[in-house]
Design an enzyme around this catalytic site. Structure first.
Site, PDB file in Angstrom:
ATOM      1  N   GLU A  72      -3.347  -5.464  -6.141  1.00  0.00           N
ATOM      2  CA  GLU A  72      -2.449  -6.153  -5.210  1.00  0.00           C
ATOM      3  C   GLU A  72      -1.387  -6.972  -5.945  1.00  0.00           C
ATOM      4  OE1 GLU A  72      -2.400  -5.657  -1.926  1.00  0.00           O
ATOM      5  OE2 GLU A  72      -3.997  -4.202  -2.298  1.00  0.00           O
TER       6      GLU A  72
ATOM      7  N   GLU B 209      -3.992 -15.146   0.395  1.00  0.00           N
ATOM      8  CA  GLU B 209      -3.488 -13.812   0.022  1.00  0.00           C
ATOM      9  C   GLU B 209      -4.590 -12.768   0.170  1.00  0.00           C
ATOM     10  OE1 GLU B 209      -0.596 -12.633  -0.497  1.00  0.00           O
ATOM     11  OE2 GLU B 209       0.663 -14.279  -1.167  1.00  0.00           O
TER      12      GLU B 209
ATOM     13  N   GLU C  54      -4.652  -6.668   6.525  1.00  0.00           N
ATOM     14  CA  GLU C  54      -3.731  -5.529   6.459  1.00  0.00           C
ATOM     15  C   GLU C  54      -4.474  -4.218   6.221  1.00  0.00           C
ATOM     16  OE1 GLU C  54      -0.712  -6.348   3.564  1.00  0.00           O
ATOM     17  OE2 GLU C  54       0.356  -7.705   4.904  1.00  0.00           O
TER      18      GLU C  54
ATOM     19  N   GLU D 107      -0.630   4.715  11.631  1.00  0.00           N
ATOM     20  CA  GLU D 107       0.792   4.811  11.949  1.00  0.00           C
ATOM     21  C   GLU D 107       1.268   3.484  12.552  1.00  0.00           C
ATOM     22  OE1 GLU D 107      -1.694   6.286  15.230  1.00  0.00           O
ATOM     23  OE2 GLU D 107      -1.493   7.021  13.197  1.00  0.00           O
ATOM     24  N   TYR D 108       2.581   3.323  12.579  1.00  0.00           N
ATOM     25  CA  TYR D 108       3.136   2.065  13.084  1.00  0.00           C
ATOM     26  C   TYR D 108       2.773   1.863  14.551  1.00  0.00           C
ATOM     27  CZ  TYR D 108       6.234  -1.559  14.678  1.00  0.00           C
ATOM     28  OH  TYR D 108       6.709  -2.715  15.236  1.00  0.00           O
ATOM     29  N   HIS D 109       2.368   0.649  14.853  1.00  0.00           N
ATOM     30  CA  HIS D 109       2.117   0.253  16.236  1.00  0.00           C
ATOM     31  C   HIS D 109       2.571  -1.199  16.376  1.00  0.00           C
ATOM     32  CE1 HIS D 109      -0.003  -0.869  19.904  1.00  0.00           C
ATOM     33  NE2 HIS D 109      -0.048   0.422  20.171  1.00  0.00           N
TER      34      HIS D 109
ATOM     35  N   LYS E 231      -0.362  -8.057  11.716  1.00  0.00           N
ATOM     36  CA  LYS E 231      -0.095  -8.124  10.277  1.00  0.00           C
ATOM     37  C   LYS E 231       0.920  -9.219   9.949  1.00  0.00           C
ATOM     38  CE  LYS E 231       0.082  -4.120   8.060  1.00  0.00           C
ATOM     39  NZ  LYS E 231       0.359  -2.702   7.762  1.00  0.00           N
ATOM     40  N   ASP E 232       1.909  -9.405  10.818  1.00  0.00           N
ATOM     41  CA  ASP E 232       2.888 -10.469  10.596  1.00  0.00           C
ATOM     42  C   ASP E 232       2.229 -11.842  10.676  1.00  0.00           C
ATOM     43  OD1 ASP E 232       4.893  -8.611  10.278  1.00  0.00           O
ATOM     44  OD2 ASP E 232       5.734  -8.866  12.289  1.00  0.00           O
TER      45      ASP E 232
END
Length: 126
Positions: A30, A71, A78, A87-89, A96-97
């Site tokens: 990471e 972190e 994440e 996939e994006y959702h 996640k934000d």
């Protein structure tokens, strides 16, 4: 995974092994952890250079730990979110934000603490 045949001591040792494995995975994979470790190392070097007080060391070490924990938890959220919904959702993105906000709060706090500890020392040199 818990082994029902493990005794108390063996179970704790196993847990510690998993914890160190997790730390190693974070450090080696990471970039955010690598970045925060670099800044933690830099702050430690500054602490030695400026001979900060014991109290300042305690606060500095605590905030370095808080940033690293934030972190790590952000990374875990994440990874789970990506596993559940690759996939994006929009809702996953929102989660996640929010998770990314935790290390941001910790990093801002660390900058404030660094300023309180080091700005007077730097200004005194100038």
């Amino acid at each position: 995974m818990k082994n029902p045949n493990d005794g108390f001591i063996k179970g704790r040792l196993r847990s510690v092994t998993f914890a160190f494995k997790g730390m190693w995975l974070l450090i080696t994979t990471e970039d955010s952890i690598k970045t925060q470790l670099f800044f933690g190392f830099l702050a430690t070097c500054l602490g030695w250079y400026f001979n900060i007080s014991i109290t300042q060391w305690l606060i500095q070490c605590l905030i370095i730990g808080v940033v690293l924990v934030a972190e790590a938890l952000n990374t875990a959220v994440e990874k789970i979110a990506d596993f559940i919904h690759p996939e994006y959702h929009e809702k996953i993105g929102f989660i996640k934000d929010i998770a990314a906000g935790a290390p941001a709060f910790a990093a801002i706090s660390s900058l404030i603490i660094a300023g309180i500890i080091y700005l007077p020392k730097i200004i005194a040199i100038l």
